[in-house]
Motif scaffolding. Structure first.
Motif, PDB file in Angstrom:
ATOM      1  N   LEU A   1       0.841  -1.186   0.000  1.00  0.00           N
ATOM      2  CA  LEU A   1       0.000   0.000   0.000  1.00  0.00           C
ATOM      3  C   LEU A   1       0.882   1.244   0.000  1.00  0.00           C
ATOM      4  CD1 LEU A   1      -2.505  -1.086   2.780  1.00  0.00           C
ATOM      5  CD2 LEU A   1      -2.947  -1.074   0.317  1.00  0.00           C
ATOM      6  N   LYS A   2       0.364   2.324  -0.584  1.00  0.00           N
ATOM      7  CA  LYS A   2       1.139   3.565  -0.631  1.00  0.00           C
ATOM      8  C   LYS A   2       1.300   4.120   0.778  1.00  0.00           C
ATOM      9  CE  LYS A   2       1.202   5.840  -4.320  1.00  0.00           C
ATOM     10  NZ  LYS A   2       0.924   6.644  -5.545  1.00  0.00           N
ATOM     11  N   ALA A   3       2.552   4.404   1.154  1.00  0.00           N
ATOM     12  CA  ALA A   3       2.858   4.949   2.477  1.00  0.00           C
ATOM     13  C   ALA A   3       3.159   6.436   2.426  1.00  0.00           C
ATOM     14  CB  ALA A   3       4.061   4.218   3.081  1.00  0.00           C
ATOM     15  N   TYR A   4       3.466   6.948   1.212  1.00  0.00           N
ATOM     16  CA  TYR A   4       3.831   8.365   1.058  1.00  0.00           C
ATOM     17  C   TYR A   4       3.515   8.799  -0.363  1.00  0.00           C
ATOM     18  CZ  TYR A   4       6.437  12.669   2.000  1.00  0.00           C
ATOM     19  OH  TYR A   4       6.783  13.978   2.219  1.00  0.00           O
ATOM     20  N   GLN A   5       2.951   9.997  -0.494  1.00  0.00           N
ATOM     21  CA  GLN A   5       2.614  10.541  -1.812  1.00  0.00           C
ATOM     22  C   GLN A   5       3.812  11.313  -2.349  1.00  0.00           C
ATOM     23  OE1 GLN A   5      -0.667  10.102  -3.320  1.00  0.00           O
ATOM     24  NE2 GLN A   5       0.605  10.620  -5.065  1.00  0.00           N
ATOM     25  N   LEU A   6       4.676  10.621  -3.077  1.00  0.00           N
ATOM     26  CA  LEU A   6       5.865  11.257  -3.652  1.00  0.00           C
ATOM     27  C   LEU A   6       5.470  12.083  -4.872  1.00  0.00           C
ATOM     28  CD1 LEU A   6       8.267   8.196  -3.421  1.00  0.00           C
ATOM     29  CD2 LEU A   6       8.459  10.303  -2.084  1.00  0.00           C
ATOM     30  N   ALA A   7       6.008  13.319  -4.943  1.00  0.00           N
ATOM     31  CA  ALA A   7       5.670  14.178  -6.081  1.00  0.00           C
ATOM     32  C   ALA A   7       6.593  15.381  -6.141  1.00  0.00           C
ATOM     33  CB  ALA A   7       4.219  14.663  -5.977  1.00  0.00           C
TER      34      ALA A   7
ATOM     35  N   ARG B   1      -1.665   7.919   5.673  1.00  0.00           N
ATOM     36  CA  ARG B   1      -0.697   7.100   4.951  1.00  0.00           C
ATOM     37  C   ARG B   1      -0.458   7.596   3.516  1.00  0.00           C
ATOM     38  NH1 ARG B   1      -1.910   3.162   1.948  1.00  0.00           N
ATOM     39  NH2 ARG B   1      -3.978   2.822   2.854  1.00  0.00           N
ATOM     40  N   ASN B   2      -1.502   7.794   2.757  1.00  0.00           N
ATOM     41  CA  ASN B   2      -1.353   8.161   1.342  1.00  0.00           C
ATOM     42  C   ASN B   2      -1.361   9.687   1.169  1.00  0.00           C
ATOM     43  OD1 ASN B   2      -1.154   8.043  -1.415  1.00  0.00           O
ATOM     44  ND2 ASN B   2      -3.274   7.448  -1.761  1.00  0.00           N
ATOM     45  N   THR B   3      -0.447  10.359   1.877  1.00  0.00           N
ATOM     46  CA  THR B   3      -0.297  11.814   1.756  1.00  0.00           C
ATOM     47  C   THR B   3       1.193  12.134   1.756  1.00  0.00           C
ATOM     48  OG1 THR B   3      -0.305  12.156   4.163  1.00  0.00           O
ATOM     49  CG2 THR B   3      -2.440  12.253   3.034  1.00  0.00           C
ATOM     50  N   ARG B   4       1.529  13.409   1.491  1.00  0.00           N
ATOM     51  CA  ARG B   4       2.918  13.829   1.600  1.00  0.00           C
ATOM     52  C   ARG B   4       3.097  14.595   2.914  1.00  0.00           C
ATOM     53  NH1 ARG B   4       4.480  18.921  -2.329  1.00  0.00           N
ATOM     54  NH2 ARG B   4       3.615  20.551  -0.992  1.00  0.00           N
ATOM     55  N   GLY B   5       4.342  14.836   3.286  1.00  0.00           N
ATOM     56  CA  GLY B   5       4.619  15.547   4.518  1.00  0.00           C
ATOM     57  C   GLY B   5       4.885  17.018   4.293  1.00  0.00           C
ATOM     58  N   GLU B   6       5.522  17.647   5.284  1.00  0.00           N
ATOM     59  CA  GLU B   6       5.913  19.047   5.202  1.00  0.00           C
ATOM     60  C   GLU B   6       7.433  19.146   5.293  1.00  0.00           C
ATOM     61  OE1 GLU B   6       3.915  21.259   8.211  1.00  0.00           O
ATOM     62  OE2 GLU B   6       1.917  20.640   7.565  1.00  0.00           O
ATOM     63  N   GLN B   7       7.997  20.232   4.761  1.00  0.00           N
ATOM     64  CA  GLN B   7       9.452  20.367   4.752  1.00  0.00           C
ATOM     65  C   GLN B   7       9.955  20.682   6.160  1.00  0.00           C
ATOM     66  OE1 GLN B   7      11.269  23.313   2.091  1.00  0.00           O
ATOM     67  NE2 GLN B   7      12.815  21.782   1.609  1.00  0.00           N
TER      68      GLN B   7
END
Length: 205
Positions: free
Chosen positions: A133-139, A180-186
């Motif tokens: 399953l997707k753990a991080y939305q890379l983009a 889970r299926n989102t991106r984080g913050e810098q």
């Protein structure tokens, strides 16, 4: 050592359990885990009986949470069985034993210094050797690769190391909690190719 197991996992997505008595030998140097060409061992820990599952995170932002009873028991020279089917150019960056539903989060960080904490409960159990399953939305600018992941069970300090050798110490309190299926913050400024290359937990802080 009787009936106890040692768990091993590799970058190439393989996992195995080996009886501890196989390491009770008089030689000072023995083979602990067979490896395929180009593969690398990233995890070796004794069995934690109260933690019935094992979680894997990959560099392309995928994850799989499998039952340890699905992991084959084999000798020291055995290379293991598939834990997760890897995407092209992907590798496993994190493996750990855990208990389904336990408190805590998984910290994921990209090469561009973006990070998030995702509750362990969001990593649903799956069968061994699936795509996961997707753990991080890379983009785009936020990063195209997961460079590190950590199990965070309480507020602690972590360190990100960049290609230049710069080190950034962070409290996990400053890292956002996200699905889970989102991106984080810098959380680390990584510009002009000075990407984050490694992530560590500060065990003495």
């Amino acid at each position: 050592f009787e009936h106890k197991l040692m768990y091993f996992a590799t970058e190439g997505g393989l996992v195995k359990a080996t009886p501890m008595e196989e390491f009770d030998v008089k030689k000072s140097k023995i083979l602990a885990c067979g490896l395929k060409d180009g593969d690398r061992l990233i995890y070796a820990k004794p069995d934690a009986p109260d933690q019935e599952n094992m979680l894997f995170i990959t560099s392309d932002g995928m994850s799989i949470n499998i039952r340890k009873k699905e992991i084959s028991v084999m000798g020291r020279s055995g290379k293991g069985v598939g834990a997760i089917r890897l995407g092209k150019h992907a590798k496993v960056v994190f493996a750990e034993q855990l208990r389904n539903g336990q408190d805590g989060n998984i910290l994921l960080m990209t090469e561009k210094g973006y990070a998030k904490l995702t509750p362990i409960a969001e990593f649903e159990e799956q069968g061994r050797n699936g795509k996961g399953l997707k753990a991080y939305q890379l983009a785009g600018d936020s990063g195209r690769s997961i460079v590190g992941a950590l199990l965070v069970e309480k507020i602690s300090m972590v360190t990100g190391i960049q290609k230049s050798g710069d080190m950034s110490k962070l409290s996990t309190e400053t890292i956002p909690i996200a699905a889970r299926n989102t991106r984080g913050e810098q959380v680390i400024l990584a510009v002009m190719g000075n990407d984050v290359s490694e992530l560590y937990q500060n065990i003495f802080d």
